[in-house]
Enzyme design. Structure first.
Site, PDB file in Angstrom:
ATOM      1  N   ASP B 304       0.854  -1.200   0.000  1.00 37.37           N
ATOM      2  CA  ASP B 304       0.000   0.000   0.000  1.00 37.37           C
ATOM      3  C   ASP B 304       0.880   1.237   0.000  1.00 37.37           C
ATOM      4  OD1 ASP B 304      -2.023   1.825   0.254  1.00 37.37           O
ATOM      5  OD2 ASP B 304      -2.529   1.304   2.318  1.00 37.37           O
ATOM      6  N   GLU B 338      -2.123  10.390  -0.235  1.00 37.35           N
ATOM      7  CA  GLU B 338      -3.389   9.648  -0.339  1.00 37.35           C
ATOM      8  C   GLU B 338      -3.885   9.266   1.041  1.00 37.35           C
ATOM      9  OE1 GLU B 338      -6.070   6.178  -0.517  1.00 37.35           O
ATOM     10  OE2 GLU B 338      -4.080   6.258   0.403  1.00 37.35           O
ATOM     11  N   GLU B 339      -2.948   8.884   1.914  1.00 36.03           N
ATOM     12  CA  GLU B 339      -3.333   8.341   3.220  1.00 36.03           C
ATOM     13  C   GLU B 339      -3.975   9.393   4.122  1.00 36.03           C
ATOM     14  OE1 GLU B 339      -3.659   5.390   3.554  1.00 36.03           O
ATOM     15  OE2 GLU B 339      -2.118   4.222   2.544  1.00 36.03           O
TER      16      GLU B 339
END
Lengths: 474, 474
Positions: B304, B338-339
């Site tokens: 991820d 993104e996180e």
């Protein structure tokens, strides 16, 4: 129907035919060895087996092994050798047994190692700073207060270590990176790694955790220093970090680690616990069921060996409740300090040397209590045939498999080496070494139904062997 | 042949017949929608697809996605939003791209959150002392220096929280213990848990890690405080510890925890990275492949979203190497932050609002790069029929499945909500949430062959969509 299909069918037919033949031959020879009377007597226990199975899987005992195990491990957590918590857990299980009106309980005191983990930290300093998950190995010495900072050399196996030049090892941190094959083979890098690395001049040694799968999971366990070598600090790191370090080294880069570890070692007094359900006709003849009550200092010791402990605790309890008193004595032993190389079992051997031959059959569960599949049995062919025939009674729970194992169990190997037949629980433990000696050894590994089935099998087999008219031959 | 058997065969026959019918109807309607010319044109790309597949799985690119991903994540490790290491990793992947003679690269600066985890410790004080594995959640505030010590109340779902009396929650530590169903459902307890517990007077909140399996593995992730509530410290604990606490409370005992957490939050500048392989005929029309370069601050961010990042990095590189320049522009985007809720994607949306309609098709891989099975596709029926027909080209690698997904990907949802068709990689990611946001998100999750297949599928699909004579309808 194409040619390939015809061919595949033929191969399948030949395979199934030849396999069926082997099984049939074994069965034939067991039938011949045992004779009709023995087989008939074994099958006469079918009703008792059904009664036990019903009581444990549908009756008052349903879910009880799981519940009692959960209460126990939730209350005490990990129970390392030499700790007060282990002794408290022994007192607790004795009280739990007395509450079942079983009062024939003795404990035998013995000296056990008391190794205490302190602070542990491994930091990769080069090529970049990264903390590594770590668990020091049992009996490891501390590092100096300033830690040990050195370059890593990666060693795949002992042959590579032995053939290495001493100047390549001297002053370095050895990391063993063995391929995990079986536990019994691979564990040598954990148990002997420090001694062998030290003999070549290493100043610390680390081992790739002994297991096939990891979520950043270090696995601890015992190691033993040999004589005449400098005792160097030693620990387990994860599969992930070992592989990371290997990739970095394979790219031609240097890896430098800083290891900081503290620990202490002394001895304490602990106890083996012996619970007897006395036999009616041959009280001196023993059928032993057992598990070890100590654990590593991580997780809850629910799998290793809480499950084995509690199915062995349950056996006399269930027989007492059902008023099933066999001819021979059922003895339940809760071994102490198994994790420090069967210290409890060795004490039992020494203390009971003159009476070991009174043990008719000895059982231990110490490789998980997942869905039971049968038993791993040591002993002569006749003994195995008897157990194989008994296991046929457990077809309804798919636990009929007999695996031949010349040294089943862990503690009981100290006893069976005297020629006494024995068995361990053969169970669906494919994932056992995912959790073994990690923080992940908790109740989440255990399953209520599987524990019930294990308890039922364990209790019923022990009862039949303890009650049947003949001894297990040796 | 007994009756049961005949019956089972009949049922099987009916089932397979009706299922076959549905598939055939869908296929028929796609055939009708697309028409023979379109289908013929799609199949004219079979040779190009073979060339790409050969190059990636047998040729010079074999193993390269894995190797480059490993070098990248081994060098940088985790790459949290706002850190220098993230910016260095962006520089690195730009250099890596330039080394492939791709120089049409721009970065777009934007402000991103920079949340830094400090020391974190949770200790159960009652009924016994035990350390809990913990990972604070993103944006969590610190505890006071002396920590927070309070009784636990266990909450299974928000309905239970809302129906609880405020005096039962006030001053307590709420632990959410939701059943893991799907990530998108269960994650609400992580993202909104603190706010909702605080609104009822809780002084801290913990969440059972959002995942189905654990080896003592806490899973971090973002949470966002609502307005007008006291910001309380919040963290994830393991499945094992949550279950332990539940069992203790179910037995009528009180659980008291002490939580000590520090963290800091500010903002920094980061960058989206945009790599273009300009189209020959319609350079303004874009086919975007993408992944995010930032990660959580644990593990290596290999899964991820290192895998998604590198298959998207690989697409223009492979096409450049093979001299396959499509009519439209292939744009590879490496999203930042993104996180922290698609911060990079929102910036891209804002900055490129006027040109969003130039995006012909947009792809993102952010749910693992295990063995590819096909694509999850958002868009109208005609768009899906086109992609379904393209996927038929990938039968040799078993990646022909089209899943309908109205919001595929993560960052790209910000773009597709403008009516732009898009897709994410549909892959064999059953174990994705075992590792997601844990220390276990490392190269050990990745497989060389699976990455090759993912790269080949990703590159070939992007090429075909970018080169074909018609636009993807919307």
């Amino acid at each position: 129907m194409n040619t390939y299909y015809v061919c595949a069918l033929k191969i399948l037919f030949i395979l199934s035919f030849s396999q069926a033949n082997v099984i049939k031959q074994n069965a034939d020879s067991c039938q011949q060895i045992l004779g009709d009377d023995v087989i008939r007597e074994i099958w006469s226990y079918e009703n008792v087996k059904d009664e036990i199975l019903r009581y444990v899987t549908e009756g008052d005992f349903k879910g009880k092994t799981y519940d009692e195990l959960a209460k126990f491990v939730d209350k005490f957590g990990a129970r390392p050798s030499g700790t007060e918590v282990l002794e408290n857990s022994i007192d607790y299980i004795i009280d739990l047994t007395r509450a079942e009106n079983i009062n024939d309980i003795v404990t035998e005191e013995l000296e056990v190692p008391h190794w205490t983990r302190g602070e542990e930290r491994i930091t990769m300093l080069q090529p970049r700073v990264k903390n590594l998950a770590v668990l020091g190995l049992g009996r490891s010495v501390s590092t100096p207060p300033e830690g040990i900072t050195a370059e890593v050399i990666l060693i795949n196996d002992f042959a590579q270590l032995e053939s290495s030049k001493e100047e390549d090892i001297r002053g370095k941190i050895v990391i063993y990176n063995p391929v995990f094959t079986t536990y019994s083979d691979t564990v040598a890098y954990r148990t002997q790694g420090a001694t062998r690395a030290s003999a070549k001049g290493a100043i610390a040694s680390l081992v790739r955790s002994v297991g096939p799968f990891s979520i950043d999971s270090p696995h601890t366990g015992l190691q033993t220093y040999g004589e005449n070598v400098t005792q160097i600090p030693t620990a387990a790191i994860t599969l992930e970090d070992t592989d990371l370090i290997k990739r970095i080294i394979d790219r031609g880069e240097k890896v430098i680690l800083k290891i900081e570890m503290t620990s202490s070692l002394d001895t304490k007094i602990s106890r083996n616990t012996i619970v007897d359900l006395k036999g009616t006709e041959k009280p001196d003849s023993l059928v032993i069921v057992s598990g070890h009550i100590d654990s590593w200092d991580v997780g809850q010791g629910a799998m290793d060996d809480g499950g084995g402990l509690f199915i062995s605790w349950a056996a006399p309890v269930i027989l007492k409740r059902l008023n099933l008193q066999p001819r021979r004595t059922i003895r339940s032993i809760f071994w102490t300090a198994e994790e420090f190389a069967y210290v409890g079992a060795y004490d039992y051997e020494k203390r009971h040397l003159d009476e070991l031959q009174n043990i008719n059959f000895i059982m231990e569960s110490d490789e998980g209590t997942f869905a039971p599949l049968g038993l791993a049995v040591g002993g002569n062919q006749e003994a195995r045939c008897i157990i194989a025939e008994i296991l046929k009674l457990f077809e309804s729970i798919n636990a009929t498999t007999l695996i031949e194992d010349d040294s089943p169990g862990s503690d009981i190997a100290i006893i069976t080496k005297h020629g006494i037949p024995g068995a361990s629980l053969y169970n669906d433990n494919e994932r056992y070494f995912w959790f073994h000696h990690t923080e992940g050894d908790t109740m989440n590994v255990e399953d209520e139904r599987d524990l019930d089935l294990g308890t039922a099998l364990w209790t019923a087999v022990a009862y039949i062997v303890a009650d049947i008219s003949f001894d297990i031959p040796r």
